[in-house]
Enzyme design. Sequence first.
Site, PDB file in Angstrom:
ATOM      1  N   GLU A   6       1.259  -0.945   8.277  1.00  0.00           N
ATOM      2  CA  GLU A   6       0.624   0.165   8.912  1.00  0.00           C
ATOM      3  C   GLU A   6       0.511   0.324  10.286  1.00  0.00           C
ATOM      4  OE1 GLU A   6      -1.649   2.536   6.970  1.00  0.00           O
ATOM      5  OE2 GLU A   6      -1.831   3.209   8.998  1.00  0.00           O
ATOM      6  N   ASP A  49       0.654   3.845   6.013  1.00  0.00           N
ATOM      7  CA  ASP A  49       0.997   3.303   4.568  1.00  0.00           C
ATOM      8  C   ASP A  49       0.519   4.649   3.392  1.00  0.00           C
ATOM      9  OD1 ASP A  49       1.820   0.914   4.962  1.00  0.00           O
ATOM     10  OD2 ASP A  49      -0.334  -0.100   4.779  1.00  0.00           O
ATOM     11  N   GLN A  87       0.936  -1.279  -0.020  1.00  0.00           N
ATOM     12  CA  GLN A  87       0.148   0.002   0.033  1.00  0.00           C
ATOM     13  C   GLN A  87       0.857   1.405  -0.077  1.00  0.00           C
ATOM     14  OE1 GLN A  87      -3.447   2.461   2.763  1.00  0.00           O
ATOM     15  NE2 GLN A  87      -2.833   0.212   3.238  1.00  0.00           N
ATOM     16  N   GLY A 120      -7.928  20.311  19.488  1.00  0.00           N
ATOM     17  CA  GLY A 120      -7.608  21.994  19.091  1.00  0.00           C
ATOM     18  C   GLY A 120      -8.046  22.781  20.144  1.00  0.00           C
ATOM     19  N   GLY A 121      -7.951  24.084  19.903  1.00  0.00           N
ATOM     20  CA  GLY A 121      -8.081  25.155  20.902  1.00  0.00           C
ATOM     21  C   GLY A 121      -9.819  25.303  21.404  1.00  0.00           C
TER      22      GLY A 121
HETATM   23  C1  LIG Z   1       5.975  -4.524   3.246  1.00  0.00           C
HETATM   24  C2  LIG Z   1       7.103  -5.533   3.713  1.00  0.00           C
HETATM   25  C3  LIG Z   1       6.826  -5.862   5.224  1.00  0.00           C
HETATM   26  C4  LIG Z   1       6.534  -6.910   2.758  1.00  0.00           C
HETATM   27  O1  LIG Z   1       7.920  -7.854   3.166  1.00  0.00           O
HETATM   28  P1  LIG Z   1       7.872  -9.105   2.347  1.00  0.00           P
HETATM   29  O2  LIG Z   1       6.566  -9.538   1.629  1.00  0.00           O
HETATM   30  O3  LIG Z   1       8.933 -10.123   2.897  1.00  0.00           O
HETATM   31  O4  LIG Z   1       8.918  -8.424   0.993  1.00  0.00           O
HETATM   32  P2  LIG Z   1      10.257  -7.642   0.908  1.00  0.00           P
HETATM   33  O5  LIG Z   1      10.055  -6.400   0.177  1.00  0.00           O
HETATM   34  O6  LIG Z   1      11.316  -7.749   2.061  1.00  0.00           O
HETATM   35  O7  LIG Z   1      10.843  -8.624  -0.118  1.00  0.00           O
HETATM   36  C5  LIG Z   1      10.590  -8.956  -1.474  1.00  0.00           C
HETATM   37  C6  LIG Z   1      11.064 -10.309  -2.074  1.00  0.00           C
HETATM   38  O8  LIG Z   1      10.563 -10.186  -3.259  1.00  0.00           O
HETATM   39  C7  LIG Z   1      11.928 -10.301  -4.091  1.00  0.00           C
HETATM   40  N1  LIG Z   1      11.615  -9.496  -5.470  1.00  0.00           N
HETATM   41  C8  LIG Z   1      10.802  -8.269  -5.510  1.00  0.00           C
HETATM   42  N2  LIG Z   1      10.914  -7.741  -6.851  1.00  0.00           N
HETATM   43  C9  LIG Z   1      11.564  -8.950  -7.336  1.00  0.00           C
HETATM   44  C10 LIG Z   1      11.753  -8.900  -8.896  1.00  0.00           C
HETATM   45  N3  LIG Z   1      11.340  -8.213  -9.704  1.00  0.00           N
HETATM   46  N4  LIG Z   1      12.305 -10.308  -9.352  1.00  0.00           N
HETATM   47  C11 LIG Z   1      12.591 -11.033  -8.462  1.00  0.00           C
HETATM   48  N5  LIG Z   1      12.349 -10.988  -7.055  1.00  0.00           N
HETATM   49  C12 LIG Z   1      11.879  -9.967  -6.477  1.00  0.00           C
HETATM   50  C13 LIG Z   1      12.918  -9.848  -3.445  1.00  0.00           C
HETATM   51  O9  LIG Z   1      14.364 -10.191  -3.921  1.00  0.00           O
HETATM   52  C14 LIG Z   1      12.527 -10.321  -1.939  1.00  0.00           C
HETATM   53  O10 LIG Z   1      13.085 -11.531  -1.699  1.00  0.00           O
HETATM   54  P3  LIG Z   1      14.506 -11.843  -1.047  1.00  0.00           P
HETATM   55  O11 LIG Z   1      13.872 -11.517   0.420  1.00  0.00           O
HETATM   56  O12 LIG Z   1      14.480 -13.163  -1.323  1.00  0.00           O
HETATM   57  O13 LIG Z   1      15.164 -10.890  -1.419  1.00  0.00           O
HETATM   58  C15 LIG Z   1       8.367  -5.048   3.415  1.00  0.00           C
HETATM   59  O14 LIG Z   1       8.401  -4.930   2.015  1.00  0.00           O
HETATM   60  C16 LIG Z   1       8.847  -3.857   3.988  1.00  0.00           C
HETATM   61  O15 LIG Z   1       8.930  -3.692   5.139  1.00  0.00           O
HETATM   62  N6  LIG Z   1       8.694  -2.483   3.111  1.00  0.00           N
HETATM   63  C17 LIG Z   1       8.930  -1.363   3.628  1.00  0.00           C
HETATM   64  C18 LIG Z   1       8.041  -0.707   4.519  1.00  0.00           C
HETATM   65  C19 LIG Z   1       6.494  -0.678   3.791  1.00  0.00           C
HETATM   66  O16 LIG Z   1       6.527   0.019   2.873  1.00  0.00           O
HETATM   67  N7  LIG Z   1       5.660  -1.302   4.342  1.00  0.00           N
HETATM   68  C20 LIG Z   1       4.358  -0.915   4.096  1.00  0.00           C
HETATM   69  C21 LIG Z   1       3.688  -1.839   3.057  1.00  0.00           C
HETATM   70  S1  LIG Z   1       2.141  -1.265   3.017  1.00  0.00           S
END
Ligand SMILES: CC(C)(COP(=O)(O)OP(=O)(O)OC[C@H]1O[C@@H](n2cnc3c(N)ncnc32)[C@H](O)[C@@H]1OP(=O)(O)O)[C@@H](O)C(=O)NCCC(=O)NCCS
Length: 415
Positions: free
Chosen positions: A127, A156, A5, A233-234
Site C-alpha cells: 500500500e 491496495d 488486500q 477544488g474550485g
Molecule cells: C504482496 C507481495 C509483496 C507479497 O510478497 P510475498 O509474500 O513474497 O508473496 P509472492 O506473491 O511474491 O509469492 C508467493 C509465494 O507463495 C507461493 N505460492 C502461492 N500460491 C501457491 C500455491 N497455491 N501453491 C504453492 N505455492 C504457492 C509462490 O510460489 C511464491 O513462492 P516463491 O517465491 O517460492 O515462488 C507480492 O505478492 C506483490 O508484490 N504482489 C503484487 C502487488 C500487490 O498486490 N501488493 C499489494 C498486496 S496488498
Amino acid sequence: MTHVQAGPTCSQLLAWMGADVIKFENPQGDATRGQLRDVPNADSLYFTMLNCNKRSITVNMKSAEGKQVFVDLLKKCHIIMENFGPGVLERFGFTWEKIHELNPKIVMGSIKGFGSSGPYADFKAYENVAQAMGGSMSTTGVPDGPPFVTGAQIGDSGTGLHLAIGLLAALRQAEHTGQGQYVEVAMMDGVMNLCRVKFRDHQRLMRGDLPEYSVPTYKDMGDVPRAGNDSGGGQLGNAIHCKPHGANDWLYIVVQEAVWDALARRIGPDIHIPDLATDARFAAIGERRKNQQLMWTLINKFAEKHTKRELMAILNPLDVPCGPIMSTEDLATDEHVRGRDMWVELDHPQRGKWWNVGMPIKLSASPAKIERSPTLGEHTDEVLRDVLQYDESRISSLKQAGAFSAPAKTPKKAA
Ligand SMILES: CC(C)(COP(=O)(O)OP(=O)(O)OC[C@H]1O[C@@H](n2cnc3c(N)ncnc32)[C@H](O)[C@@H]1OP(=O)(O)O)[C@@H](O)C(=O)NCCC(=O)NCCS
C-alpha cells in the site's frame, strides 16, 4: 489467486455482485489469515473483512497433481485473478499466453506494484509504497512537515476497484468476441489516477500560481505542494476545529461561492463583524482566496462555541456543504451507516460475532447478501466434486499425492 488486500478487494466485490468466487489458496493459506490476530487461532479480521462470500480451496501448485487441478479449474472459470509478486505464476509454468491457450475465453486479471513493463516491473509493492510512488504522499500533509500516507487504502483497495472495472469490461467483450484478454492494473498507476487533480495543478503551475491554495505557490515552482486540508477544488474548503476541541472535533466545510453571503450574515454578528457579508476583503471569491487564512480564523472563532454536530446543524439550513470528521467509533455507531447496511454484523465459526464494512455499490434487483469468509480449504472437497466433477477415488488419490497440502520443504544442501 488473490491474497493480502489489493486482489481480495476485487474478488470480494465481484462476489458481492453475484460471482461464485473460488479462492484458490496456497495450502499454507493467505498470509493475512494469521496477521494482526485479535482472537487466538482464528482467522484475523484482516482476512475475514476482505474475503467474504468466497469458497476456499487449497492447492499445492508446486506439485504436478495440483497444477492439473488448476488447469481443470481454468477450463471451467470465466475469470482468473492474481496479485502475486512479479514472476510467481510464470514460475508455476502459467504465462498469460499459456492460460489463454488452455481457455481462450477466460479473462485474466493481474495486479502488480508497477505492472509488467518498465524499469520498476520486477519490484514488489505494498500500500504505502504505491502511495509514495503514485504522487499521493508528496501531496499529502502540511507544507513544512513530512509527506503523509492517507488512511484510505488507495494503493491496495483502490487498485482492486480498478481491476474489477477492467475485468467486467473484458468479460463483456469476451461474451461478444469469444476471446478473453489480459487485464493488468499497476498499483502505482491506480494511485496516479486517483491523484488526477494534483496533476491538473502540476500543469497549471507552468502558467502561474494556484490562487485557491492556502500555501504560497508560484509559476514554475515544479512540485505541487502539500496543502493541509485545502479543498483541492474550485471552492475554498477547510477543517474547522469545534468544541470541545478533541482529536476529532472538527467539521469540514466548503465555502461555496453561492453560500458566502448567507454564511457571512449568520456568523458575522456572533464574531463582532456585523458587516462581514459586505466586507471587501471577502465579498468576491478572488479576495476571499487572497484572505482565506483570515476567513478560516473567523470561522474557527465562530466554531469555538459549538460542537461539530451543532455547527453542522447551523450550516445545513444555509446550504453550506459540510461534514463532521467521523471517527471509526462515530461510524460504527452511526444510524445513517447502519441504515445503509454499511456496518454489517456477521458470525464466524472460529471468532464468533464480528463486523464488516458493507457493500457500497447498491444494485436494486440483486443487492449484496454478505456472508462470512471461508476457513482455509473449507470448500476443497465441494469444489472438486461439484465444479470439477471429480469422483471420490480421484479426490482421495490426489490428496495422497499431496495436491492439496503444503509443499514439502526442500532440505538445504550441506555446504
Ligand atoms: C504482496 C507481495 C509483496 C507479497 O510478497 P510475498 O509474500 O513474497 O508473496 P509472492 O506473491 O511474491 O509469492 C508467493 C509465494 O507463495 C507461493 N505460492 C502461492 N500460491 C501457491 C500455491 N497455491 N501453491 C504453492 N505455492 C504457492 C509462490 O510460489 C511464491 O513462492 P516463491 O517465491 O517460492 O515462488 C507480492 O505478492 C506483490 O508484490 N504482489 C503484487 C502487488 C500487490 O498486490 N501488493 C499489494 C498486496 S496488498
